[in-house]
Structures are given as C-alpha cells and as structure tokens.
Enzyme design. Structure first.
Site, PDB file in Angstrom:
ATOM      1  N   HIS A  16      -6.012  44.396  -9.294  1.00 63.70           N
ATOM      2  CA  HIS A  16      -6.131  45.230  -9.916  1.00 63.70           C
ATOM      3  C   HIS A  16      -6.482  46.038  -8.300  1.00 63.70           C
ATOM      4  O   HIS A  16      -5.663  46.719  -7.733  1.00 63.70           O
ATOM      5  CB  HIS A  16      -7.380  46.267 -10.381  1.00 63.70           C
ATOM      6  CG  HIS A  16      -7.701  45.334 -12.187  1.00 63.70           C
ATOM      7  ND1 HIS A  16      -6.191  45.331 -12.779  1.00 63.70           N
ATOM      8  CD2 HIS A  16      -8.435  44.479 -11.892  1.00 63.70           C
ATOM      9  CE1 HIS A  16      -6.495  44.521 -13.623  1.00 63.70           C
ATOM     10  NE2 HIS A  16      -7.692  43.969 -13.553  1.00 63.70           N
ATOM     11  N   ASP A  67      -2.164  41.067 -17.522  1.00 58.46           N
ATOM     12  CA  ASP A  67      -3.819  41.236 -17.882  1.00 58.46           C
ATOM     13  C   ASP A  67      -4.226  40.800 -18.721  1.00 58.46           C
ATOM     14  O   ASP A  67      -4.154  39.868 -19.279  1.00 58.46           O
ATOM     15  CB  ASP A  67      -4.276  42.237 -16.276  1.00 58.46           C
ATOM     16  CG  ASP A  67      -5.743  42.474 -16.425  1.00 58.46           C
ATOM     17  OD1 ASP A  67      -6.762  41.665 -17.073  1.00 58.46           O
ATOM     18  OD2 ASP A  67      -6.288  43.143 -16.169  1.00 58.46           O
TER      19      ASP A  67
HETATM   20 ZN    ZN Z   1      -7.994  40.449 -15.581  1.00 57.29          ZN
END
Ligand code: ZN
Length: 454
Positions: free
Chosen positions: A269, A320
C-alpha cells in the site's frame, strides 16, 4: 518442447516481430528467434506476464457486499473489516480451496502468471489450530495445482490486536500465532510448498506494525533469509496515528529506522507517506506493493508514484481484496489517481517509455523480486511466464511498439488477453482458463453455502 510464435513480442531488449519461442519441459524459455515463419501455437502480441504481488484469496467471496452505508454514520475501512471478520468465521478449508482456485483462475485470465498469497487465515473458528497446522496453507497450495498458477506462499504472522499488544479480538483469533507458533507454521507451510512444481516459493509476512511488535521484526528478517518479506505498511490514516502514538514515529519512519531493506522487502500500500518517507523508502530498494483497485475501494489514499519513481523506486501490482481482478485496470487506476491528484497527464511516462510501457516494465520487474520468481521478461533462461493479447483486438489495429501497451492499459481490458502461461504451463487459451467450468461450479457451490453468512 513447446513452441509459441508471436506476430509481435516485447522481448527483454525491446519489441520484435515474427518471434518463435521454445519452452523447455521444465518451463523455461529455451530459445528465442525473430523473423521466423509461423509455427506452433500462434499468438498476436506476446508479453511477459507479471506476478500478482498481494492477495487475500478468501476476500473475493465478499466482493460487492460492503457497499451499503450501515448504521455507523462514519462508514469506513473499519466497518469493512468488521464485516470481513464475521464472514471469515464461516469459512471451512474446503471453502478456502475453492475460492482460492477461482481467484487464481481469474488472475490467470487477467494476465498474471503467479499468485503471491498473503495468507493469514490459519486456524479453526474459535481460534484452535487445525490438527494439521498448515491445513489452510495446504488448501492454497492445492488450489495452485488445480489452476496451474505459480504460487509464492506468504504465511502471515499476526499476533496482537493493536500497537498496545492487546489480545486479538474475536474476529481475529483465526489468524493468531505467537512468534514460536509462527515459526512452526512457516516450517509446515514450506513442506506443503515442497510438493508443488519447482517454481513455487515461500516467504515471510509479518502482517503489519499493528499486528506484530516492531522489536520482533528481526526474527522475521532472519526467518526470511533470502526469501521475500512482505508487510502491510502505511495504508490508513488511523493506522499511522496509532503507530505514531505508540512509537513516536510514523510507520515508514519506523521501518526505515529499524530494518535493513532490500529488493526482497515488499511493503503493501504505502498510501500514507509524507514526502521524506516516499524518498527514503524508494531509495532503500524495497518494493512498494500497490493494489490500486482495493485502495480505491477502501478509500486508503493515493500512492505518490511520481515522487516514488523520481527517487528510483520499484513497484509491484497486487489485487489484495480481490474485489475485482484486472491487471489492466490496476495499472490504469494507478495512473489515473496520479492525474486526478496532480491535474496532470502521463506523469509516469519518461522520454524513453510511454505510460503503459513504463508501468508494465515496472510491475514485471517488481513482481519478480517480490515473488522470488525467475521471471519478469521474455529472455532465454527465464521462466516462460507469458501473456498474449489477441492479434485482432479492435483497439490494437494499426498499433505498434509501446502504443500497444498504452492501448491495452487505457483503452482495453481483460477481454484482450488470449493466452497465459505460468512456468510454461499453458493455462489460458482463447481468453479462458482450461479448467474454468469445474473451477466455477465448485466456487458456485461454495458461494451458495456461504449465502447466509452475512
Ligand atoms: Zn492486504
């Protein structure tokens, strides 16, 4: 020996035409010849197929279920997480295997060659370990046998419910392990991987600076050795505030001050970084594992790709939460987020490379180091991780060179993908996985069973 022929191919040294590639029985690219007559399996535009650097497979089964505003007026990431905890309480090992197979099938059909699975659902509902500690890891491994997708398994260490080292909440107890239990789980997971094809890999994943103690990170680094080490980092404002309050440093500052970083470190991220953090982390050699569709879905924030690239940073792409699995859309979302923030266009392009080419090259290179996979370009001796775009795709008519990638990323979608190979395993033909029917019906049965779960 399998032979693949392409009208056009993006080789390590650049674009070439009428390319003939031979794949050895162990899945490596053995020969590459240009200017060859068509023979073997014929394709349009042959490209290296990157790894998907970050996935939680089971979350695919929740896609679309968290878009209503509930009684909580500040609907946010945290309410999404609460629903996730409720949902996963119902999941059995059989469910996890069928969902993972479906996810890997969709990843392959989108052009990814390998699944780097950040795997944290380890225990039974209630938190007791399964009799076989690596039961769930074995299910992920079994899914990769079904789909033929390359697997880099990252067993996740998740110990605490927050920076104050509080016990795990009821929604988290299926994830939890002490440091010693984690080391045992990691060893058992490595055994599960040992039965898979030779391109499979294992790594180490401390979940986040909230779920593990920063002082324990040295253990993870030692356990990882020269295998990948992945961790969620700097995703949400609340996370940054909690870490800052507990340790007096922001998450990226803490990592930069306490860990020796290299290209095998992947931080997922990195959407909450100040400029000095972006500069420092990019220059450290660590890879930013970006998941732009999920980061959009969760309202995480915008990764500073412009500044990251200016500092020589590396990136990889992951899906994700798997709310939607699309390689082209991940790249497009990443670039569009930069445009919307900066009121600019094509800021990630360079004088030598268009936007699509630069992003595609970057995620292939970063995908290789973060998956510990010998791939990332079409070159002799590399794994035959390849994707082919349809020669007759309308958006590619009359296009050549890097413009092909720009048209794929910005005008196209997954319907352009015709073939995908993972370590020479030809798993997608004419846009569909060769085992699609059985994988989808098993997934459909699972979804029916889970229908009442929420
Ligand atoms: Zn994750």
């Amino acid at each position: 020996m399998a032979t693949v022929w392409a009208e056009k191919a993006l080789l390590r040294d650049g674009w070439a035409e009428n390319v003939r590639i031979e794949i050895s029985p162990d899945g490596l690219i053995e020969t590459i010849q240009t200017g060859q007559p068509a023979e073997g399996h014929r394709t349009g535009v042959l490209l290296p197929a990157p790894a998907n650097c970050h996935s939680h497979a089971f979350q695919r089964a929740m896609a679309g279920l968290t878009e209503k505003r509930g009684p909580d007026p500040s609907d946010s990431f945290w309410t999404w997480r609460q629903l996730m905890f409720r949902f996963l309480d119902r999941l059995t090992p059989e469910h996890v295997e069928t969902i993972a197979a479906f996810v890997q099938m969709e990843m392959l059909e989108a052009g990814y060659s390998a699944n780097v699975e950040f795997h944290y659902l380890h225990h039974q509902p209630g938190g007791l370990p399964y009799a076989n500690l690596a039961e769930m890891a074995e299910r992920i491994a079994a899914a990769s046998v079904t789909t033929g997708m390359g697997l880099t398994l990252l067993p996740v260490h998740y110990q605490y419910g927050g920076c104050d080292k509080r016990a795990l909440g009821s929604g988290q107890i299926r994830f939890g392990n002490t440091l010693d239990a984690y080391a045992e789980l990691h060893a058992k997971s490595a055994e599960a991987i040992a039965h898979l094809p030779a391109d499979s890999r294992i790594g180490v994943a401390p979940h986040s600076l909230r779920a593990v103690a920063p002082e324990d990170l040295g253990h993870h680094v030692r356990l990882a050795g020269d295998t990948p080490l992945h961790m969620h980092l700097a995703e949400q404002i609340a996370e940054v505030e909690e870490i800052q309050a507990a340790y007096g440093k922001r998450p990226v500052e803490l990592v930069l001050d306490s860990m020796e970083l290299n290209e095998r470190c992947c931080f997922i991220h990195c959407t909450q970084m100040l400029s000095h953090e972006t500069d420092g982390l990019a220059r450290s050699g660590a890879v930013a594992g970006l998941c732009p569709i999920t980061e959009s879905s969760l309202g995480d924030g915008i990764f500073d790709g412009v500044r990251w690239f200016e500092n020589g940073g590396s990136i990889a792409i992951g899906s994700d939460s798997n709310i939607r699995i699309s390689l082209s859309e991940e790249l497009r979302t990443l670039d569009y987020s930069q445009r919307l923030r900066d009121h600019s266009r094509a800021a990630l392009a360079t004088p030598d490379k268009s936007t699509g080419r630069r992003l595609f090259d970057a995620v292939n290179a970063g995908g290789a180091t973060t998956s510990a996979r010998n791939h990332g370009s079409l070159a002799i001796g590399k794994l035959a991780d390849m994707m082919a775009l349809k020669a007759d795709a309308v958006d590619l008519i009359g296009r050549g060179g890097d413009t092909i990638l720009d048209c794929y990323v910005f005008a196209g979608d997954d319907r352009m993908v015709a073939d995908v190979w993972s370590a020479g395993r030809h798993m997608v033909t004419e846009g569909s996985h060769i085992g699609r029917e059985a994988i989808v019906s098993a997934y459909a049965r699972t979804m029916k069973e889970l229908g009442e779960a929420i």
